[in-house]
Design a protein around this motif. Structure first.
Motif, PDB file in Angstrom:
ATOM      1  N   HIS A 164      33.066  45.601  35.759  1.00 53.50           N
ATOM      2  CA  HIS A 164      33.595  46.915  36.170  1.00 53.50           C
ATOM      3  C   HIS A 164      35.110  46.965  35.996  1.00 53.50           C
ATOM      4  N   TYR A 165      35.770  45.895  36.421  1.00 55.38           N
ATOM      5  CA  TYR A 165      37.232  45.871  36.334  1.00 55.38           C
ATOM      6  C   TYR A 165      37.695  45.997  34.880  1.00 55.38           C
ATOM      7  N   LEU A 166      37.064  45.234  33.995  1.00 53.27           N
ATOM      8  CA  LEU A 166      37.497  45.206  32.595  1.00 53.27           C
ATOM      9  C   LEU A 166      37.219  46.515  31.858  1.00 53.27           C
ATOM     10  N   THR A 167      36.339  47.361  32.377  1.00 54.01           N
ATOM     11  CA  THR A 167      36.055  48.638  31.724  1.00 54.01           C
ATOM     12  C   THR A 167      36.925  49.771  32.264  1.00 54.01           C
ATOM     13  N   ARG A 168      37.731  49.492  33.275  1.00 58.69           N
ATOM     14  CA  ARG A 168      38.597  50.528  33.836  1.00 58.69           C
ATOM     15  C   ARG A 168      39.808  50.754  32.949  1.00 58.69           C
ATOM     16  N   ARG A 169      40.317  51.978  32.981  1.00 57.98           N
ATOM     17  CA  ARG A 169      41.518  52.296  32.200  1.00 57.98           C
ATOM     18  C   ARG A 169      42.720  51.500  32.654  1.00 57.98           C
ATOM     19  N   ASP A 170      42.796  51.261  33.966  1.00 60.04           N
ATOM     20  CA  ASP A 170      43.957  50.553  34.506  1.00 60.04           C
ATOM     21  C   ASP A 170      43.775  49.040  34.528  1.00 60.04           C
ATOM     22  N   ALA A 171      42.740  48.541  33.854  1.00 60.37           N
ATOM     23  CA  ALA A 171      42.484  47.095  33.833  1.00 60.37           C
ATOM     24  C   ALA A 171      43.639  46.347  33.180  1.00 60.37           C
ATOM     25  N   ARG A 172      43.956  45.216  33.750  1.00 66.07           N
ATOM     26  CA  ARG A 172      45.015  44.360  33.195  1.00 66.07           C
ATOM     27  C   ARG A 172      44.483  42.936  33.094  1.00 66.07           C
ATOM     28  N   PRO A 173      43.775  42.641  31.984  1.00 68.36           N
ATOM     29  CA  PRO A 173      43.193  41.308  31.819  1.00 68.36           C
ATOM     30  C   PRO A 173      44.228  40.193  31.968  1.00 68.36           C
ATOM     31  N   GLY A 174      45.473  40.470  31.573  1.00 64.13           N
ATOM     32  CA  GLY A 174      46.532  39.465  31.721  1.00 64.13           C
ATOM     33  C   GLY A 174      46.754  39.096  33.177  1.00 64.13           C
ATOM     34  N   ASP A 175      46.612  40.068  34.084  1.00 63.35           N
ATOM     35  CA  ASP A 175      46.746  39.780  35.519  1.00 63.35           C
ATOM     36  C   ASP A 175      45.631  38.861  35.988  1.00 63.35           C
ATOM     37  N   LEU A 176      44.406  39.112  35.470  1.00 64.17           N
ATOM     38  CA  LEU A 176      43.281  38.246  35.841  1.00 64.17           C
ATOM     39  C   LEU A 176      43.587  36.796  35.477  1.00 64.17           C
ATOM     40  N   VAL A 177      44.048  36.607  34.248  1.00 63.59           N
ATOM     41  CA  VAL A 177      44.330  35.248  33.774  1.00 63.59           C
ATOM     42  C   VAL A 177      45.483  34.631  34.565  1.00 63.59           C
ATOM     43  N   SER A 178      46.505  35.425  34.835  1.00 65.05           N
ATOM     44  CA  SER A 178      47.654  34.928  35.601  1.00 65.05           C
ATOM     45  C   SER A 178      47.246  34.508  37.006  1.00 65.05           C
ATOM     46  N   TYR A 179      46.485  35.364  37.686  1.00 68.54           N
ATOM     47  CA  TYR A 179      46.008  35.012  39.034  1.00 68.54           C
ATOM     48  C   TYR A 179      45.102  33.779  38.979  1.00 68.54           C
ATOM     49  N   ALA A 180      44.208  33.755  37.978  1.00 69.62           N
ATOM     50  CA  ALA A 180      43.279  32.629  37.854  1.00 69.62           C
ATOM     51  C   ALA A 180      44.043  31.317  37.661  1.00 69.62           C
ATOM     52  N   ARG A 181      45.119  31.358  36.875  1.00 65.17           N
ATOM     53  CA  ARG A 181      45.934  30.165  36.652  1.00 65.17           C
ATOM     54  C   ARG A 181      46.567  29.709  37.967  1.00 65.17           C
ATOM     55  N   GLN A 182      47.132  30.655  38.699  1.00 63.94           N
ATOM     56  CA  GLN A 182      47.810  30.311  39.955  1.00 63.94           C
ATOM     57  C   GLN A 182      46.838  29.876  41.048  1.00 63.94           C
ATOM     58  N   LEU A 183      45.583  30.332  40.934  1.00 62.96           N
ATOM     59  CA  LEU A 183      44.568  29.968  41.928  1.00 62.96           C
ATOM     60  C   LEU A 183      43.686  28.822  41.434  1.00 62.96           C
ATOM     61  N   ASP A 184      44.081  28.223  40.299  1.00 62.89           N
ATOM     62  CA  ASP A 184      43.431  27.040  39.753  1.00 62.89           C
ATOM     63  C   ASP A 184      41.972  27.250  39.333  1.00 62.89           C
ATOM     64  N   VAL A 185      41.674  28.440  38.790  1.00 62.23           N
ATOM     65  CA  VAL A 185      40.328  28.708  38.267  1.00 62.23           C
ATOM     66  C   VAL A 185      40.425  29.375  36.893  1.00 62.23           C
ATOM     67  N   GLU A 186      41.458  29.017  36.137  1.00 61.28           N
ATOM     68  CA  GLU A 186      41.695  29.672  34.856  1.00 61.28           C
ATOM     69  C   GLU A 186      40.530  29.495  33.885  1.00 61.28           C
ATOM     70  N   GLY A 187      39.993  28.268  33.791  1.00 66.16           N
ATOM     71  CA  GLY A 187      38.899  27.991  32.846  1.00 66.16           C
ATOM     72  C   GLY A 187      37.695  28.902  33.058  1.00 66.16           C
ATOM     73  N   PRO A 188      37.102  28.883  34.256  1.00 67.15           N
ATOM     74  CA  PRO A 188      35.913  29.721  34.484  1.00 67.15           C
ATOM     75  C   PRO A 188      36.184  31.220  34.328  1.00 67.15           C
ATOM     76  N   VAL A 189      37.346  31.677  34.774  1.00 67.27           N
ATOM     77  CA  VAL A 189      37.640  33.109  34.690  1.00 67.27           C
ATOM     78  C   VAL A 189      37.861  33.515  33.231  1.00 67.27           C
ATOM     79  N   THR A 190      38.620  32.727  32.483  1.00 67.81           N
ATOM     80  CA  THR A 190      38.864  33.036  31.065  1.00 67.81           C
ATOM     81  C   THR A 190      37.548  33.054  30.294  1.00 67.81           C
TER      82      THR A 190
END
Length: 198
Positions: A164-190
């Motif tokens: 749902h998030y990725l299909t929204r107009r305001d989606a920011r996939p870069g934010d997902l990756v950035s948060y995932a990196r900082q929360l130590d779950v980059e691999g599974p989220v990417t």
């Protein structure tokens, strides 16, 4: 009640016993206001002016006043961001580790410990009632939290929220990756983002 009318008018729409006392309303006065129907008790020690605008989020307001450091998270946050149709049995709030989990008898609430170092990452606000914000994690952080805690929220819920998030107009996939990196779950989220976008 006229003796308390002026003091009540100075209070925010939702307030605690302590705030009422600081504005000249004693516990006895608060009890009288409650009996007169001028205020409604949302939770132990949290009141709302009976004339305040209606809200579907009184549970969030109550918990936010009981535990000011807590932040709406997981399914509760996904629901506020319209990323899930799930309705949690209890409002979900994060508190920083190593803090003890608060005890709130009503409304139903589930507290989750989040790491203190990243606790404020993606923290924003949601207007639970007009002019009454509660702290909540932004949409991208909420999705990442659902992915990293999918054993708690359910993998289907987490993946649907990501889709749902990725299909929204305001989606920011870069934010997902950035948060995932900082929360130590980059691999599974990417990996999940790649699958959803392919």
């Amino acid at each position: 009640m006229s003796g308390y009318d002026e003091a009540l008018a100075r209070l925010p729409r939702t307030f605690t016993t302590r705030t009422a006392q600081a504005n000249g309303i004693s516990r006895t006065g608060l009890h009288r206001l409650k009996l007169a129907g001028a205020v409604v008790e949302l939770s132990r020690g949290v009141y709302r002016n009976a004339d305040a605008p209606e809200s579907a989020h009184l549970d969030l307001l109550a918990v936010a006043h009981r535990v000011p450091r807590a932040v709406v998270c997981l399914i509760s946050a996904l629901a506020l961001h319209e990323l899930t149709d799930e309705v949690p049995v209890a409002a979900q709030f994060a508190v920083p580790r190593p803090r003890n989990l608060p005890v709130v008898g009503y409304p139903p609430v589930e507290f989750v410990r989040f790491d203190a170092e990243t606790f404020d990452l993606g923290r924003g606000e949601f207007e639970a009632a007009p002019g009454e914000p509660v702290p909540v994690y932004d949409a991208a952080r909420s999705v990442v939290d659902a992915m990293r805690l999918r054993h708690r929220v359910g993998e289907p819920v987490a993946l649907r929220a990501l889709r749902h998030y990725l299909t929204r107009r305001d989606a920011r996939p870069g934010d997902l990756v950035s948060y995932a990196r900082q929360l130590d779950v980059e691999g599974p989220v990417t990996k999940a983002v790649d699958v959803v976008l392919s």
